[in-house]
Design an enzyme around this catalytic site. Structure first.
Site, mmCIF file in Angstrom:
data_model
loop_
_atom_site.group_PDB
_atom_site.id
_atom_site.type_symbol
_atom_site.label_atom_id
_atom_site.label_comp_id
_atom_site.label_asym_id
_atom_site.label_seq_id
_atom_site.Cartn_x
_atom_site.Cartn_y
_atom_site.Cartn_z
ATOM 1 N N THR A 29 -6.154 11.211 -4.212
ATOM 2 C CA THR A 29 -5.910 12.409 -5.010
ATOM 3 C C THR A 29 -5.753 12.004 -6.465
ATOM 4 O OG1 THR A 29 -4.564 14.428 -5.122
ATOM 5 C CG2 THR A 29 -3.404 12.406 -4.539
ATOM 6 N N ASN A 30 -5.238 12.881 -7.316
ATOM 7 C CA ASN A 30 -5.031 12.535 -8.731
ATOM 8 C C ASN A 30 -3.753 13.190 -9.223
ATOM 9 O OD1 ASN A 30 -5.697 15.224 -9.977
ATOM 10 N ND2 ASN A 30 -7.620 14.845 -8.880
ATOM 11 N N LEU A 31 -3.426 12.967 -10.480
ATOM 12 C CA LEU A 31 -2.109 13.370 -10.988
ATOM 13 C C LEU A 31 -2.030 14.802 -11.502
ATOM 14 C CD1 LEU A 31 -1.008 10.080 -12.795
ATOM 15 C CD2 LEU A 31 -0.143 11.038 -10.653
#
Ligand code: C5P
Length: 224
Positions: A29-31
């Protein structure tokens, strides 16, 4: 009090990160926190629009009066957007969509190997949701497509070329490094006439300004 500049309009917003599974308990995933996209959905609703928010996994509450559909992967977000595209006047792609998905994701939890062998992940490119929707814009210019860009360098140059590459009338660039998770942002709007900076403010305040800019632009195309 917000003027109802989008009364009678339907607005579709994507927000948050995507989650690309590796196995049933792990993924990539990402931030992205989803804050900017949720603020945009809220501002569109305050402006009188009927808003559908298609969201990746976030910890945020659904804005008042907004309908929300939760998805995980980029492919699911893509499919949900296309399923709900009919009749939308505005599409605002705020989600931080993963560029790649794992094609050899495992149905079972991957086990640590006694010999120390590590999993070999293989990737495939995800569909570009915004470019797909932009390619479906009708002759009247609907849905009016808005993208976001999080370039860290040379934003002014990248911003206008990205707007053209995506085939969209309006692109929003995040200035300020690492706005992920922050409550404030500084943005630049790129359109066919050039660019305009919206100075640092809360994401909600910027979202309201963005909605006002979008409403002016769609009022113009509606007259054509
Ligand atoms: O190409 P880049 O990822 O920088 O473009 C960012 C913009 O495109 C954002 O508006 C994002 O929501 C959208 N996007 C998308 N689908 C993708 C990748 C990006 O809708 N697969």
């Amino acid at each position: 009090f917000q003027p109802k500049v989008l009364a009678g309009r339907r607005v579709l917003v994507t927000a948050g990160p995507t989650f690309e599974a590796i196995d049933p308990v792990r993924g990539i995933t990402n931030l992205s926190s989803g804050k900017m996209g949720y603020a945009v959905a809220r501002a569109a609703r305050e402006a009188g629009a009927e808003v559908l928010l298609i969201s990746g996994p976030t910890a945020l509450a659904t804005p008042f009066g907004v309908r929300r559909i939760d998805v995980q992967s980029a492919q699911q977000m893509h499919d949900a957007v296309l399923d709900h595209l009919d009749g939308q006047h505005v599409f605002i792609a705020v989600a931080a969509v993963a560029d790649w998905r794992v094609v050899n994701a495992s149905d079972q939890k991957l086990k640590k190997q006694a010999d120390g062998a590590v999993p070999e992940l293989q990737f495939a490119q995800n569909p570009d949701i915004l470019a797909t929707v932009a390619a479906r814009t009708n002759l009247a210019g609907f849905p009016y497509c808005v993208g976001f860009a999080a370039e860290s360098e040379n934003l002014v140059q990248f911003g206008s070329s990205k707007r053209e590459k995506k085939g969209i009338p309006l692109l929003v660039g995040n200035i300020g490094h690492n706005t992920f998770g922050q409550d404030d942002n500084t943005i630049i709007l790129f359109d066919e006439d050039g660019h305009t900076v919206l100075p640092r403010a809360s994401k909600l305040e910027l979202a309201r300004q963005l909605i006002s800019e979008i409403s002016k632009r769609i009022a113009k195309i509606s007259l054509l």
